[in-house]
Design a protein around this motif. Structure first.
Motif, mmCIF file in Angstrom:
data_model
loop_
_atom_site.group_PDB
_atom_site.id
_atom_site.type_symbol
_atom_site.label_atom_id
_atom_site.label_comp_id
_atom_site.label_asym_id
_atom_site.label_seq_id
_atom_site.Cartn_x
_atom_site.Cartn_y
_atom_site.Cartn_z
ATOM 1 N N LEU A 1 0.815 -1.214 0.000
ATOM 2 C CA LEU A 1 0.000 0.000 0.000
ATOM 3 C C LEU A 1 0.849 1.264 0.000
ATOM 4 C CD1 LEU A 1 -2.733 -1.007 2.608
ATOM 5 C CD2 LEU A 1 -2.742 -1.291 0.140
ATOM 6 N N ALA A 2 2.065 1.173 0.536
ATOM 7 C CA ALA A 2 2.922 2.366 0.649
ATOM 8 C C ALA A 2 4.372 1.908 0.729
ATOM 9 C CB ALA A 2 2.545 3.166 1.897
ATOM 10 N N PRO A 3 5.288 2.769 0.309
ATOM 11 C CA PRO A 3 6.695 2.374 0.403
ATOM 12 C C PRO A 3 7.151 2.434 1.862
ATOM 13 C CG PRO A 3 6.545 4.644 -0.308
ATOM 14 C CD PRO A 3 5.133 4.122 -0.229
ATOM 15 N N ASN A 4 8.149 1.644 2.206
ATOM 16 C CA ASN A 4 8.790 1.815 3.508
ATOM 17 C C ASN A 4 9.546 3.146 3.454
ATOM 18 O OD1 ASN A 4 10.801 1.812 5.573
ATOM 19 N ND2 ASN A 4 10.447 -0.394 5.828
ATOM 20 N N PRO A 5 9.294 4.045 4.425
ATOM 21 C CA PRO A 5 9.898 5.385 4.362
ATOM 22 C C PRO A 5 11.416 5.352 4.212
ATOM 23 C CG PRO A 5 8.321 5.264 6.164
ATOM 24 C CD PRO A 5 8.446 3.881 5.613
ATOM 25 N N GLN A 6 12.041 4.315 4.758
ATOM 26 C CA GLN A 6 13.505 4.237 4.677
ATOM 27 C C GLN A 6 13.998 4.180 3.234
ATOM 28 O OE1 GLN A 6 13.914 0.759 7.138
ATOM 29 N NE2 GLN A 6 14.390 1.965 8.987
#
Lengths: 258, 94
Positions: free
Chosen positions: A194-199
């Motif tokens: 659903l979303a990228p890992n912020p890292q």
């Protein structure tokens, strides 16, 4: 019924949506504080436009968050009737405006992050998230274009403008790391596609801001220290003051409408 | 050093196929920022699809004091308007 619950627990999605909506809302409110006070008329209107873009984005994220939470709260209730510890914006967004240079640097650091995040969200497995990302992405691309141009102009401008931009960068740098921190919410969102890992956004962001700082003749601080807590509701002392102004009307006159 | 930014005249094209029209002026340090400022000041309500900016100093204007000499002679020459002809029906709408 919310079909996304097939992909992820609704409390996790809700938490993640608040992070998006609250960051846009709080930054938008901060930028709106310049309305009528900017150094030149053209800049005043430009800042007001950006504030309105951000508040518009906040409405989309918070409206969706309210639906996911499913407790009858809409964008207005979430924006105006929660207290500081319920907000999930990054600490950088709530930092005071300071001088124009500090406002601009805060904007640039966040724009570069939002631009990378929203591009990645365009391919989210959640259609609603992808739609918001497409709409907000166009606005943020312009914000980033503008803030990087001004950071370069003022960084590489007069001695005075350079000094102010460097001071702004030094003061705000410790708040940048939080944008790329990941916890269980982020990991669950990433695992569900659903979303990228912020890292994963950090290297691209480093490249974007590094290039601008080079052209702006600014020295990027070397410290990796990062203030954290905003994303889990532990805020700096500034957020309460901001909310007391932003929420005044709904607190003093509950249910007031246009 | 002059502190004020130079003035720019702004022209916006509202739709494809129309001309750019003068909409106003603004201050900016250079052309690139004049375009950005024009975008923010003059296209907030979807007014345009294209922007031109021109340094105001580059515009040569006619002398308002010479208005009579320049424009008065045209007022009594209505025959310059093509309105004295009967247009045949088969020509259709002009």
């Amino acid at each position: 019924m919310i079909q996304e619950s097939d992909l992820i627990a609704s409390d996790i999605l809700y938490e993640w949506l608040l992070r998006r909506g609250d960051t846009a809302l709080i930054l938008g409110h901060r930028v709106s504080e310049w309305c009528g006070h900017a150094p030149v008329l053209e800049e005043d209107i430009a800042l007001a436009n950006i504030a309105l873009d951000l508040i518009g984005q906040a409405r989309l994220w918070l409206g969706y968050a309210g639906e996911v939470e499913d407790k009858g709260r809409g964008e207005n209730e979430l924006a105006f009737l929660r207290d500081a510890w319920d907000f999930r914006n990054v600490l950088l967004a709530e930092q005071p405006n300071g001088d124009f240079g500090k406002t601009l640097m805060r904007q640039f650091l966040i724009d570069a992050w939002q631009d990378a995040l929203l591009s990645a969200l365009k391919t989210s497995a959640n259609e609603r998230i992808a739609e918001i990302a497409v709409k907000a992405g166009k606005e943020v691309t312009y914000h980033l274009d503008r803030s990087s141009d001004l950071v370069i102009r003022l960084g590489d401008g007069t001695q005075e403008s350079h000094r102010r931009m460097q001071a702004a960068l030094d003061a705000l740098w410790p708040y940048a790391g939080e944008m790329f921190s990941a916890d269980a919410v982020d990991e669950a969102m990433a695992a569900a596609g659903l979303a990228p890992n912020p890292q994963t956004l950090r290297p691209g962001w480093d490249e974007t801001v590094g290039e601008v700082f080079k052209q702006a003749t600014l020295t990027q601080p070397q410290s990796d220290f990062a203030h954290k807590g905003g994303l889990t509701g532990r805020h700096s002392e500034h957020l309460g003051h901001l909310l007391s102004e932003m929420q005044f009307l709904q607190r003093a006159y509950p249910g007031a409408a246009w | 050093m002059k502190k004020e930014w130079p003035l720019w005249e702004v022209f916006i094209r509202g739709q494809h196929g129309l001309n750019h029209r003068h909409v106003g002026s603004l201050h900016a340090p250079d052309a690139e920022m004049a375009i950005r400022n024009a975008r923010d000041v003059y296209t907030r309500r979807k007014e345009g699809v294209s922007i031109w900016v021109v340094p105001s100093a580059q515009i040569t204007a006619s002398d308002p004091g010479a208005r009579d000499a320049l424009f008065e002679p045209a007022t009594d020459k209505i025959y310059r308007h093509p309105s004295f002809y009967d247009i045949p029906d088969k020509v259709g709408k002009m």
